[in-house]
Design a protein around this motif. Structure first.
Motif, PDB file in Angstrom:
ATOM      1  N   SER A 228       0.847  -1.185   0.000  1.00  0.00           N
ATOM      2  CA  SER A 228       0.000   0.000   0.000  1.00  0.00           C
ATOM      3  C   SER A 228       0.880   1.232   0.000  1.00  0.00           C
TER       4      SER A 228
ATOM      5  N   THR B  12       2.676   7.541   4.299  1.00  0.00           N
ATOM      6  CA  THR B  12       2.119   8.214   5.470  1.00  0.00           C
ATOM      7  C   THR B  12       3.070   8.087   6.652  1.00  0.00           C
ATOM      8  N   LYS B  13       3.685   6.910   6.802  1.00  0.00           N
ATOM      9  CA  LYS B  13       4.691   6.739   7.851  1.00  0.00           C
ATOM     10  C   LYS B  13       5.899   7.640   7.597  1.00  0.00           C
TER      11      LYS B  13
ATOM     12  N   SER C  39       0.060   4.347   0.144  1.00  0.00           N
ATOM     13  CA  SER C  39      -0.363   5.350   1.103  1.00  0.00           C
ATOM     14  C   SER C  39       0.149   5.026   2.505  1.00  0.00           C
ATOM     15  N   ALA C  40       0.115   3.733   2.883  1.00  0.00           N
ATOM     16  CA  ALA C  40       0.583   3.350   4.217  1.00  0.00           C
ATOM     17  C   ALA C  40       2.070   3.637   4.378  1.00  0.00           C
ATOM     18  N   ARG C  41       2.854   3.287   3.365  1.00  0.00           N
ATOM     19  CA  ARG C  41       4.299   3.520   3.452  1.00  0.00           C
ATOM     20  C   ARG C  41       4.623   5.009   3.541  1.00  0.00           C
TER      21      ARG C  41
END
Length: 312
Positions: A102, A108-109, A104-106
């Motif tokens: 994902s 966002t972190k 977005s997940a990467r």
């Protein structure tokens, strides 16, 4: 500009073994809490005023009227809150065609990491720049200054009574037993705006990452450090630095060191708006945008809250 498929070509093709580069550990995002007193704010800026009390009481001769003293404001420290914000966008096609994770997940972190890092750099700024006139306190001189230090913007922190307070050595010194003992003696001699002793005490020793080994030996050894004498380590046995030492990884001078004192309203951090994150999608392009934003300020009200040396 949105992150597109052209910027992540390998993630669109089969056969990729691993993605890396965003999984690094990071130093604590709370290092500033060991230096600053924190408070919330509901205004665009905050001001704190240092007051001058009364001088020592004089002798009243028999039959004479008592003497009257006056109080006044000494100086004002102002905190202008900064808005720190960053975002990123990803195209609709890049999210659809990515085969491995994902996006977005990467990212966002990664955004959270960038915001936390920035905050710690901002927190260290007064200390990193306090030995020059790049960072001055409300009394108009460098954060770290001493009488006779020969530094532009130095000369000691001026008092209403015409005297000065020192919060650095006149001759820059590396951290060792002699220099730390001299700092403790200087802190004990600090006075208020009218020259009355304020009973200031050391609270914590703060060092950059290069100074952790020396700090540990200096505060934990039972005998004096780096001598052949069998004398006790007076700093340790007296417990004169009760909170020990801590490291701040964002200090840029490898041989600088600092002593946080128990003087109230010293180094201050105001939070105007806590970290907020949000996302939205653009109808026309299909891009998804992510944003992080917060408002805060770091500064110094009473410079007697810290003693520092830039190292020899």
């Amino acid at each position: 500009m949105a992150i597109s498929r052209a910027q992540m070509l390998k993630e669109l093709l089969p056969g990729l073994n691993a993605l890396f580069g965003l999984e690094y550990e990071q130093y604590s995002d709370e290092e500033h809490t060991l230096i600053y007193e924190s408070a919330s704010s509901e205004r665009s800026f905050e001001e704190e005023v240092k007051l001058s009390g009364f001088g020592a009481a004089p002798v009243k001769d028999e039959g004479n009227a008592i003497s009257y003293d006056s109080a006044q404001e000494a100086f004002t420290a102002r905190y202008n809150h900064e808005t720190i914000a960053m975002g990123f966008a990803i195209t609709e096609e890049a999210m659809e065609d990515n085969l491995y994770d994902s996006l977005s997940a990467r990212y966002t972190k990664a955004l959270a990491r960038a915001m936390a890092y920035t905050k710690q750099v901002k927190a260290a700024n007064p200390l990193n720049n306090g030995f020059t006139n790049s960072y001055q306190t409300g009394d108009g001189v460098n954060l770290f200054t001493a009488s006779g230090d020969g530094v532009t913007g130095g000369g000691g922190h001026p008092r209403v009574d015409g005297g000065t307070n020192d919060n650095r050595p006149a001759t820059a010194a590396d951290l060792n037993e002699t220099s730390l003992e001299a700092a403790i003696v200087t802190i004990a001699a600090l006075s208020d705006e009218r020259g009355l002793l304020i009973a200031a005490r050391p609270r914590r020793l703060l060092v950059p990452s290069a100074g952790v080994f020396g700090a540990e030996r200096l505060l934990k050894s039972e005998q004096r450090v780096a001598t052949a004498d069998n004398d006790i380590n007076a700093i340790r046995s007296m417990g004169i630095v009760p909170e020990g030492w801590s490291v701040n990884h964002h200090l840029t001078d490898s041989d600088s060191w600092y002593v946080i004192t128990d003087v109230p309203n010293g180094l201050r951090h105001f939070e105007r708006t806590a970290l907020e994150t949000s996302m939205d999608g653009d109808f026309d392009t299909g891009n998804v945008r992510y944003k992080a934003r917060e408002r805060y300020s770091f500064g110094v009200s009473d410079p007697l809250g810290i003693y520092g040396s830039p190292g020899a």
